[in-house]
Design a protein around this motif. Sequence first.
Motif, PDB file in Angstrom:
ATOM      1  N   LEU A  69       0.817  -1.204   0.000  1.00 19.45           N
ATOM      2  CA  LEU A  69       0.000   0.000   0.000  1.00 19.45           C
ATOM      3  C   LEU A  69       0.858   1.264   0.000  1.00 19.45           C
ATOM      4  O   LEU A  69       0.411   2.334  -0.425  1.00 19.45           O
ATOM      5  CB  LEU A  69      -0.929   0.019   1.227  1.00 19.45           C
ATOM      6  CG  LEU A  69      -2.080  -0.995   1.222  1.00 19.45           C
ATOM      7  CD1 LEU A  69      -2.813  -0.963   2.561  1.00 19.45           C
ATOM      8  CD2 LEU A  69      -3.044  -0.717   0.077  1.00 19.45           C
ATOM      9  N   GLU A  70       2.110   1.129   0.464  1.00 21.62           N
ATOM     10  CA  GLU A  70       2.965   2.302   0.629  1.00 21.62           C
ATOM     11  C   GLU A  70       4.324   2.214  -0.060  1.00 21.62           C
ATOM     12  O   GLU A  70       4.996   3.238  -0.218  1.00 21.62           O
ATOM     13  CB  GLU A  70       3.199   2.566   2.122  1.00 21.62           C
ATOM     14  CG  GLU A  70       1.935   2.775   2.936  1.00 21.62           C
ATOM     15  CD  GLU A  70       2.237   3.061   4.399  1.00 21.62           C
ATOM     16  OE1 GLU A  70       3.235   3.761   4.658  1.00 21.62           O
ATOM     17  OE2 GLU A  70       1.487   2.576   5.270  1.00 21.62           O
ATOM     18  N   SER A  71       4.734   1.021  -0.458  1.00 27.40           N
ATOM     19  CA  SER A  71       6.113   0.867  -0.928  1.00 27.40           C
ATOM     20  C   SER A  71       6.217  -0.167  -2.050  1.00 27.40           C
ATOM     21  O   SER A  71       5.462  -1.133  -2.096  1.00 27.40           O
ATOM     22  CB  SER A  71       7.008   0.436   0.239  1.00 27.40           C
ATOM     23  OG  SER A  71       8.312   0.108  -0.196  1.00 27.40           O
ATOM     24  N   ARG A  72       7.202   0.063  -2.914  1.00 31.57           N
ATOM     25  CA  ARG A  72       7.517  -0.894  -3.978  1.00 31.57           C
ATOM     26  C   ARG A  72       8.801  -1.657  -3.676  1.00 31.57           C
ATOM     27  O   ARG A  72       9.374  -2.285  -4.572  1.00 31.57           O
ATOM     28  CB  ARG A  72       7.667  -0.163  -5.312  1.00 31.57           C
ATOM     29  CG  ARG A  72       6.390   0.477  -5.833  1.00 31.57           C
ATOM     30  CD  ARG A  72       6.638   1.099  -7.186  1.00 31.57           C
ATOM     31  NE  ARG A  72       5.476   1.807  -7.709  1.00 31.57           N
ATOM     32  CZ  ARG A  72       5.453   2.446  -8.864  1.00 31.57           C
ATOM     33  NH1 ARG A  72       6.545   2.474  -9.611  1.00 31.57           N
ATOM     34  NH2 ARG A  72       4.361   3.061  -9.276  1.00 31.57           N
ATOM     35  N   VAL A  73       9.275  -1.608  -2.458  1.00 32.87           N
ATOM     36  CA  VAL A  73      10.517  -2.303  -2.120  1.00 32.87           C
ATOM     37  C   VAL A  73      10.406  -3.771  -2.541  1.00 32.87           C
ATOM     38  O   VAL A  73       9.392  -4.423  -2.301  1.00 32.87           O
ATOM     39  CB  VAL A  73      10.810  -2.190  -0.605  1.00 32.87           C
ATOM     40  CG1 VAL A  73       9.715  -2.822   0.240  1.00 32.87           C
ATOM     41  CG2 VAL A  73      12.165  -2.815  -0.271  1.00 32.87           C
ATOM     42  N   PRO A  74      11.421  -4.307  -3.204  1.00 37.51           N
ATOM     43  CA  PRO A  74      11.375  -5.712  -3.601  1.00 37.51           C
ATOM     44  C   PRO A  74      11.252  -6.641  -2.383  1.00 37.51           C
ATOM     45  O   PRO A  74      11.918  -6.423  -1.371  1.00 37.51           O
ATOM     46  CB  PRO A  74      12.717  -5.919  -4.317  1.00 37.51           C
ATOM     47  CG  PRO A  74      13.095  -4.569  -4.810  1.00 37.51           C
ATOM     48  CD  PRO A  74      12.614  -3.615  -3.747  1.00 37.51           C
ATOM     49  N   ILE A  75      10.399  -7.651  -2.520  1.00 32.53           N
ATOM     50  CA  ILE A  75      10.151  -8.577  -1.411  1.00 32.53           C
ATOM     51  C   ILE A  75      10.383 -10.007  -1.882  1.00 32.53           C
ATOM     52  O   ILE A  75       9.776 -10.464  -2.853  1.00 32.53           O
ATOM     53  CB  ILE A  75       8.722  -8.434  -0.870  1.00 32.53           C
ATOM     54  CG1 ILE A  75       8.506  -7.024  -0.314  1.00 32.53           C
ATOM     55  CG2 ILE A  75       8.453  -9.472   0.221  1.00 32.53           C
ATOM     56  CD1 ILE A  75       7.077  -6.748   0.113  1.00 32.53           C
ATOM     57  N   LEU A  76      11.267 -10.706  -1.189  1.00 34.28           N
ATOM     58  CA  LEU A  76      11.514 -12.129  -1.407  1.00 34.28           C
ATOM     59  C   LEU A  76      10.846 -12.884  -0.276  1.00 34.28           C
ATOM     60  O   LEU A  76      11.115 -12.620   0.892  1.00 34.28           O
ATOM     61  CB  LEU A  76      13.018 -12.410  -1.433  1.00 34.28           C
ATOM     62  CG  LEU A  76      13.453 -13.858  -1.587  1.00 34.28           C
ATOM     63  CD1 LEU A  76      12.985 -14.432  -2.922  1.00 34.28           C
ATOM     64  CD2 LEU A  76      14.964 -13.970  -1.469  1.00 34.28           C
ATOM     65  N   MET A  77       9.996 -13.817  -0.605  1.00 39.30           N
ATOM     66  CA  MET A  77       9.165 -14.480   0.384  1.00 39.30           C
ATOM     67  C   MET A  77       9.683 -15.888   0.708  1.00 39.30           C
ATOM     68  O   MET A  77      10.025 -16.652  -0.193  1.00 39.30           O
ATOM     69  CB  MET A  77       7.735 -14.557  -0.169  1.00 39.30           C
ATOM     70  CG  MET A  77       6.721 -15.208   0.713  1.00 39.30           C
ATOM     71  SD  MET A  77       5.105 -15.137  -0.098  1.00 39.30           S
ATOM     72  CE  MET A  77       5.446 -16.093  -1.580  1.00 39.30           C
ATOM     73  N   PHE A  78       9.776 -16.184   1.997  1.00 40.17           N
ATOM     74  CA  PHE A  78      10.042 -17.545   2.440  1.00 40.17           C
ATOM     75  C   PHE A  78       8.717 -18.306   2.485  1.00 40.17           C
ATOM     76  O   PHE A  78       7.746 -17.839   3.092  1.00 40.17           O
ATOM     77  CB  PHE A  78      10.630 -17.554   3.855  1.00 40.17           C
ATOM     78  CG  PHE A  78      12.114 -17.344   3.919  1.00 40.17           C
ATOM     79  CD1 PHE A  78      12.964 -17.879   2.970  1.00 40.17           C
ATOM     80  CD2 PHE A  78      12.662 -16.619   4.968  1.00 40.17           C
ATOM     81  CE1 PHE A  78      14.334 -17.680   3.049  1.00 40.17           C
ATOM     82  CE2 PHE A  78      14.029 -16.418   5.055  1.00 40.17           C
ATOM     83  CZ  PHE A  78      14.866 -16.958   4.093  1.00 40.17           C
ATOM     84  N   THR A  79       8.646 -19.472   1.841  1.00 39.42           N
ATOM     85  CA  THR A  79       7.445 -20.302   1.931  1.00 39.42           C
ATOM     86  C   THR A  79       7.838 -21.701   2.371  1.00 39.42           C
ATOM     87  O   THR A  79       8.999 -22.108   2.228  1.00 39.42           O
ATOM     88  CB  THR A  79       6.725 -20.406   0.574  1.00 39.42           C
ATOM     89  OG1 THR A  79       7.574 -21.079  -0.368  1.00 39.42           O
ATOM     90  CG2 THR A  79       6.362 -19.029   0.034  1.00 39.42           C
ATOM     91  N   ALA A  80       6.869 -22.434   2.910  1.00 40.84           N
ATOM     92  CA  ALA A  80       7.116 -23.824   3.269  1.00 40.84           C
ATOM     93  C   ALA A  80       7.303 -24.635   1.998  1.00 40.84           C
ATOM     94  O   ALA A  80       6.613 -24.424   0.999  1.00 40.84           O
ATOM     95  CB  ALA A  80       5.943 -24.375   4.077  1.00 40.84           C
ATOM     96  N   LYS A  81       8.241 -25.554   2.008  1.00 39.51           N
ATOM     97  CA  LYS A  81       8.536 -26.360   0.829  1.00 39.51           C
ATOM     98  C   LYS A  81       7.288 -27.135   0.410  1.00 39.51           C
ATOM     99  O   LYS A  81       6.663 -27.816   1.218  1.00 39.51           O
ATOM    100  CB  LYS A  81       9.685 -27.325   1.122  1.00 39.51           C
ATOM    101  CG  LYS A  81      10.253 -28.010  -0.110  1.00 39.51           C
ATOM    102  CD  LYS A  81      11.453 -28.838   0.261  1.00 39.51           C
ATOM    103  CE  LYS A  81      12.104 -29.469  -0.956  1.00 39.51           C
ATOM    104  NZ  LYS A  81      12.683 -28.490  -1.864  1.00 39.51           N
ATOM    105  N   GLY A  82       6.911 -26.984  -0.851  1.00 36.54           N
ATOM    106  CA  GLY A  82       5.767 -27.720  -1.371  1.00 36.54           C
ATOM    107  C   GLY A  82       4.420 -27.090  -1.091  1.00 36.54           C
ATOM    108  O   GLY A  82       3.387 -27.644  -1.476  1.00 36.54           O
ATOM    109  N   ASP A  83       4.387 -25.926  -0.420  1.00 40.63           N
ATOM    110  CA  ASP A  83       3.113 -25.281  -0.100  1.00 40.63           C
ATOM    111  C   ASP A  83       2.742 -24.304  -1.205  1.00 40.63           C
ATOM    112  O   ASP A  83       3.082 -23.130  -1.171  1.00 40.63           O
ATOM    113  CB  ASP A  83       3.207 -24.555   1.247  1.00 40.63           C
ATOM    114  CG  ASP A  83       1.835 -24.159   1.786  1.00 40.63           C
ATOM    115  OD1 ASP A  83       0.915 -23.988   0.957  1.00 40.63           O
ATOM    116  OD2 ASP A  83       1.693 -24.038   3.008  1.00 40.63           O
ATOM    117  N   ASP A  84       2.016 -24.807  -2.196  1.00 39.59           N
ATOM    118  CA  ASP A  84       1.658 -23.966  -3.343  1.00 39.59           C
ATOM    119  C   ASP A  84       0.657 -22.879  -2.973  1.00 39.59           C
ATOM    120  O   ASP A  84       0.658 -21.798  -3.564  1.00 39.59           O
ATOM    121  CB  ASP A  84       1.071 -24.830  -4.464  1.00 39.59           C
ATOM    122  CG  ASP A  84       2.117 -25.737  -5.098  1.00 39.59           C
ATOM    123  OD1 ASP A  84       3.306 -25.401  -5.007  1.00 39.59           O
ATOM    124  OD2 ASP A  84       1.743 -26.773  -5.668  1.00 39.59           O
TER     125      ASP A  84
END
Length: 227
Positions: A69-84
């Motif tokens: 809502l306020e920023s375009r900072v690049p975001i890399l997300m950690f997800t659980a393996k195999g959790d589509d």
Amino acid sequence: MHKVLIIDDDVELAGLFREYLTQEGFNVDVSHTGASGLQHALSGEYQLVILDIMLPDIKGTEILTRIRLESRVPILMFTAKGDDVDRIIGMESGADDYVPKPCTPRELVARIRAILRRTQPAASLSSGPIVAGPLKLWPEKRKATWFEQDLDLTSTEFNLLETLASQVGRVVSKNELSEKALGRPLARFDRSIDVHMSSIRQKLGNQPDGHSYIQTVRGQGYQMIKV
């Protein structure tokens, strides 16, 4: 030196990544709660944020939405393996890319560098925009307009549109889009490009006849039509 923020409640793992990233030349801060992480992410101090999708106080997807809502900072997300499901929701909420946990520090660094490379303003011999009908893109400024209105895009969405707009009328394969927009080959069963394209289509809207400005060519890729 690029400044990176890690938002992860796993103290040991975050510490490991911080140590490794520091050795690789990054300036790294760590927040172990969603609330403090959100505050830091919106400070404007960071070139990239690494966000765990599972946090104890605020859901990672909610943090993503509030950052966007306020920023375009690049975001890399950690997800659980195999959790589509988490992966798709995260991408729809504005994440630029994801990396499944557990991952190696080397893999994390590779993803970070790929994102930072593609979010840097492009060196251009011309100051003129890329024009594709009502779409205008200024790669050196990372700016886009649609029918003369500012278009709010994540870094990955910008790169996808830039790739398509540079080749209007041509079908661009998903693998080529992944290489140019995500900085990596398209993995099997990876729907990242599809999710980003869905978001872009929502932002562009449809033509008067109801068709999308970006067409899916089954089994081949995507095509931006001539307008």
